[in-house]
Design a protein around this motif. Structure first.
Motif, PDB file in Angstrom:
ATOM      1  N   ASP A   1     -79.130 -16.635  35.735  1.00 19.66           N
ATOM      2  CA  ASP A   1     -79.967 -16.029  36.725  1.00 19.66           C
ATOM      3  C   ASP A   1     -80.148 -17.032  37.889  1.00 19.66           C
ATOM      4  O   ASP A   1     -80.174 -16.579  39.192  1.00 19.66           O
TER       5      ASP A   1
ATOM      6  N   ALA B   1     -83.863  -6.714  31.977  1.00 20.54           N
ATOM      7  CA  ALA B   1     -83.445  -6.133  32.919  1.00 20.54           C
ATOM      8  C   ALA B   1     -83.910  -5.827  34.174  1.00 20.54           C
ATOM      9  O   ALA B   1     -83.582  -6.058  35.423  1.00 20.54           O
ATOM     10  N   LYS B   2     -85.167  -5.377  34.097  1.00 19.96           N
ATOM     11  CA  LYS B   2     -86.040  -5.374  35.008  1.00 19.96           C
ATOM     12  C   LYS B   2     -86.303  -6.534  35.951  1.00 19.96           C
ATOM     13  O   LYS B   2     -86.322  -6.303  37.232  1.00 19.96           O
TER      14      LYS B   2
ATOM     15  N   ARG C   1     -84.343  -9.120  35.828  1.00 15.45           N
ATOM     16  CA  ARG C   1     -83.076  -9.651  36.544  1.00 15.45           C
ATOM     17  C   ARG C   1     -82.971  -8.709  37.873  1.00 15.45           C
ATOM     18  O   ARG C   1     -82.351  -9.157  38.871  1.00 15.45           O
ATOM     19  N   ALA C   2     -82.949  -7.455  37.634  1.00 11.77           N
ATOM     20  CA  ALA C   2     -82.852  -6.627  38.937  1.00 11.77           C
ATOM     21  C   ALA C   2     -83.955  -6.947  40.059  1.00 11.77           C
ATOM     22  O   ALA C   2     -83.486  -6.978  41.315  1.00 11.77           O
TER      23      ALA C   2
ATOM     24  N   CYS D   1     -82.429  -9.855  41.916  1.00 11.59           N
ATOM     25  CA  CYS D   1     -81.233  -9.588  42.717  1.00 11.59           C
ATOM     26  C   CYS D   1     -81.689  -8.948  43.765  1.00 11.59           C
ATOM     27  O   CYS D   1     -81.162  -9.273  44.999  1.00 11.59           O
ATOM     28  N   ALA D   2     -82.761  -8.027  43.751  1.00 12.35           N
ATOM     29  CA  ALA D   2     -83.118  -7.392  44.905  1.00 12.35           C
ATOM     30  C   ALA D   2     -83.512  -8.133  45.852  1.00 12.35           C
ATOM     31  O   ALA D   2     -83.691  -8.011  46.939  1.00 12.35           O
TER      32      ALA D   2
END
Length: 342
Positions: free
Chosen positions: A200, A293-294, A296-297, A300-301
């Motif tokens: 990441d 996942a949260k 990482r999202a 990314c956002a």
């Protein structure tokens, strides 16, 4: 490596939230711990605990994060000293990390500017007990890099662990390449590219990129990495500071004006500071369920824009300050959270 102090340093608030919050899962660092023997600059030889991943674990521990280090440390007097150094800063060794063998060493010859050139006496492999312990946790974040991801037989163990753990944890990676220990750049590129794509956040030095891709500019390589998987790629450039890339742009991180004692561990300190701040911001981290996942999202956002958000600019500023404070003293000796806010 130095950075900027353009925004406020790290908060004094405890990592992980208020008094009623559950303790955060630990960060897991997988990689070598060794003893740096420093010589040159007209002074006597000095020994300091080191190893790039171990330095990152040390930095995270001093910044207040629960952290575990999966490594290989000898049962000799150097290993005893190394373990004490890590444990005093809050680093927990994974079970099986201490082996009945000599502790690895890296001899760093310093030039007149304090820059280090290394030679190594190192064996790298994880014991079966350590490998088994990697399934415990799960960790919130996994960091690896350097010799641990390149030197057989342990390098394959590390890559397998990263692939298995990234479903429940975010990942950071620092190639921190040591050409004296490596095969040719042609043979290393695939291994590095695989780990970059699994990560990441990636931090590398301009020397790393120059050795791996001598025909490409740093901008070309870093931008390509940022499109291959990681949301953020940072390249340190010594006294010139650093530059960060994401999918839609890049940003320079100017240097901090501090007197340099030596540069040993500066890049590792930068990595620890960056991961620390991103964990605090909820842009890295994981644990049971879909927490990774949260995070990482969210990361990314935050990088899905042509202008780097303030939270990421702040993380880079903090990372640069941690690195600069490390350069101001001998060896890989990163600051504590209290020293960072002074």
């Amino acid at each position: 490596m130095h950075g900027s102090t353009g925004t406020e340093p790290a908060s004094k608030a405890p990592v992980g939230g208020g008094d009623t919050a559950a303790p955060p899962p630990p960060a897991l660092v997988i990689g070598e711990a060794l003893v740096d023997v420093l010589s040159g600059s007209g002074g006597p030889c000095r020994s300091h605990p080191g190893g790039s991943p171990a330095n990152v674990a040390l930095g995270l521990g001093r910044l207040g994060h629960p952290v575990r280090l999966a490594t290989r440390v000898g049962s000799d007097h150097l290993g005893w000293s190394l373990r004490g150094h890590l444990e005093r800063s809050g680093v927990e060794l994974s079970p099986g990390s201490v082996v009945d063998a000599p502790t690895s060493t890296a001899t760093a010859v310093l030039d007149a500017m304090g820059a280090a050139d290394y030679t190594f006496d190192i064996t790298w492999a994880l014991s079966a007990t350590v490998e088994g312990s990697l399934r415990d946790g799960p960790p919130a974040h996994v960091h690896t890099g350097s010799i641990a991801t390149a030197l057989s037989p342990g390098a394959d163990q590390v890559r397998h662990a990263v692939r298995a753990l990234r479903a429940s944890a975010t990942v950071s990676y620092d190639p921190n390449l040591r050409p004296l220990l490596l095969r040719s750049a042609d043979r290393e590129r695939e291994r590095v590219a695989e780990l970059v794509a699994l990560s990441d956040v990636v931090k590398a030095s301009e020397d790393d990129l120059g050795w791996l891709h001598p025909g490409d500019s740093i901008d070309v390589t870093a931008a390509r990495w940022a499109r291959s998987g990681p949301a953020l790629v940072v390249v340190t450039q010594g006294a010139a500071g650093a530059r960060a890339w994401w999918r839609h742009g890049h940003r320079d991180v100017p240097p901090v004006p501090l007197e340099v004692t030596d540069t040993v561990g500066a890049g590792d300190a930068f990595m620890a500071g960056l991961v620390s701040r991103l964990l605090q911001a909820g842009l890295l981290g994981g644990g049971p369920g879909d927490e990774a996942a949260k995070a990482r999202a969210a990361l990314c956002a935050a990088t899905d824009t042509d202008r780097l958000p303030a939270v990421l600019g702040d993380a880079l500023t903090v990372a640069a300050r941690v690195a600069a404070l490390t350069c101001a003293r001998q060896g890989a000796d990163p600051p504590t959270a209290a020293e960072l806010v002074v």
